[in-house]
Scaffold this active site. Sequence first.
Site: not given
Ligand code: HDD
Length: 712
Positions: A91, A164, A378
């Site tokens: 993202h 999402n 996160y």
């Molecule tokens: Fe995630 C970012 C949505 C599963 C780990 N995720 C991130 C963002 C969104 C989502 C909208 C961007 C937020 C922003 O604008 O800063 N992610 C989802 C959805 C998931 C999902 C809807 C499943 C239903 N994500 C998911 C899992 C993991 C992560 C299973 C880890 C185990 N997601 C992350 C992250 C991020 C992230 C690596 C990247 C940057 C951040 O968090 O701040 O931690």
Amino acid sequence: MSTKKPAAPKSALAGTDTPDRSNTNTKLDSLETFRSDATGQALRTNQGVKVADNQNTLKAGARGPSLLEDFIMREKITHFDHERIPERIVHARGTGAHGFFQSYENHSVLTKAGFLQDPAKKTPVFVRFSTVQGPRGSGDTVRDVRGFAVKFFTDEGNFDLVGNNMPVFFIQDAIKFPDFVHAVKPEPHNEIPTGGSAHDTFWDFVSLQPESAHMVIWAMSDRAIPKSLRSMQGFGVHTFRLINAEGKSRFVKFHWRPAAGTCSLVWDEAQKLAGKDTDYHRRDLWEAIEMGDYPEWELGVQVIEEENEHAFDFDILDPTKLIPEELVPITPLGKMTLNRNPDNFFAETEQVAFCPGHIVPGIDFSNDPLLQGRLFSYTDTQISRLGGPNFHEIPINRPVAPFHNGQRDALHRTTIDKGRASYEPNSIDGGWPKETPAAAQDGGFESYQERIDANKIRQRSESFGDHFSQARLFFHSMSKHEQEHIISAYSFELGKVEREFIRAREVNEILANIDLELAKRVAQNLGLPAPKAGTVDVPKISLDRSPALSQANLLPGDIKTRKVAILAANGVDGNAVDAMKKALEAEGAHAKLLGPTSAPVTTADGKMLPVDASMEGLPSIAFDAVFVPGGAASIKALSTDGVALHYLLEAYKHLKAIALHGEAKQLLDVLKLEADAGLIVGVDGKLAKPFFTAIGQHRVWDREPKAKAIPA
Ligand code: HDD
């Protein structure tokens, strides 16, 4: 820095702009002292020293070496050298906006969450939309899932709904997330492709991981190429809990429904936009807010009573499943309006840190194993992205609720704690800050007391075992044209996969289990043998179709905020231009006049009409529809102008409404096109109604087979 400003001096430079930022309408105006406005202020160093010369380094003589003592130059360059922070792992590409949320009514039956009680209360929000795969500078319109993350600054603390634009996810357990992300990201040896999933590692992984089948078919559908961020639904994906003041818990799924309706680009258009306007989605959102077309979404929940947890033919804890709206309708909770663009992209959109673990009393998690892993990930990722555990003190992340606790120090600490006791209990600071019992008025957060009696075990629940029936439900719920788009998308993406065994595995072991016809069509496009049957017994489920899943059923029925290009050359019928502009404005739509160049055009009766841009400057892919006013000379000129002809053919190919007024009818012959439900020919007074109806239907889908013959 102080926001107090002396009267701005009159600018000495011709053509400078002294913006009026007196009404910045901030999150909480009186609290946001950190917003800095330099209007009327002297240029100073970070230590507050006024700068006399920002053009020249201090030197030993005008032609001599630069001096190390130049603290002004050193401070400036040092800061510059460290301007970048790590981008988000997923993202990374996103855009944000401020707004507010207002509850429709008191929802105390469902939840004690304060922001869902008083309909008069406006809760500030910050939203960040994003793509998943591409880096920060990647294109907006690539085929991808979109992030839809909302931070509610409630009086009881921040609530982040990090969702999402699709209601399900690729995997069932968070431990698979790094595998999924490594597979979808650009390939490790050459960092290709940027912003897309059409490559071997992605299809290798998903073809080996059948639980991804449902989400992948969503990603191959039109949902993955939304027309705008304003026209996307949002989903909390996981099942959550809402808990009321009596302690009663219910399961819920969160939904965002856009007032602008839900619709998409067509694939060729999306690909072209990714090149011609990388910023297409963020520009659209920005401009809509600047123009006062404030985007709105309704927040709603599907409510499942605890006793109905097991009433479905899937597990409500499985994030690869949705709850069809036909089984559990959505209860509307309130409305979110986005009405203010950020002042600074980095400080707000880049530094905002969402965490699904940020919840408030009245909301709680479920045991969805994907959600449970997210609760860790996160906060952890912000520590390296934002440089330490104090990211909650960055202005955009600060709750409007006060925060006091024993956490101290660490990188980038900005709070100056006055007390002596950074522990609890204490007796030297009067015992403050103190716990608030959950039962008290405005009580402290208490987790829902769910009874668990189980073995400690690494195992996937058997109830998560069916991976295909909802993918099938989705495919069968699509309209004909949506199904065709899905077939084309699989064919396109798998066509880019180099290893034939991966293509064949996806067709035979995934698609054939979703729908045999889908698998056969894709196999045919890839030159693979047609599969004869699926490889697993897919259970029959209670619904064959869910009309709520088809975007064909999700249009608003108006043309508000739609953008229409008006093509003109010298000799244009000025009255027709005026009449169409007025008619569009009356419906809340927007028109732009485009000429062969950016120079004004002269109307048939000799008036000068300023144009908004040249046709090359704002191509047809930037609009929803095209209007060509009559005027013999104008039509004669457009008939031999390659850019204008391409403009119309491209709009036709992208199934957009086109209205040809008066002499413009001749263009049909020039372009060798026939009128249809969206290619409308007529004179004053007869054109607007059918034209607007066609725009309101978003695209002329019946034209699609014919439009295939038009060169891309
Ligand atoms: Fe995630 C970012 C949505 C599963 C780990 N995720 C991130 C963002 C969104 C989502 C909208 C961007 C937020 C922003 O604008 O800063 N992610 C989802 C959805 C998931 C999902 C809807 C499943 C239903 N994500 C998911 C899992 C993991 C992560 C299973 C880890 C185990 N997601 C992350 C992250 C991020 C992230 C690596 C990247 C940057 C951040 O968090 O701040 O931690």
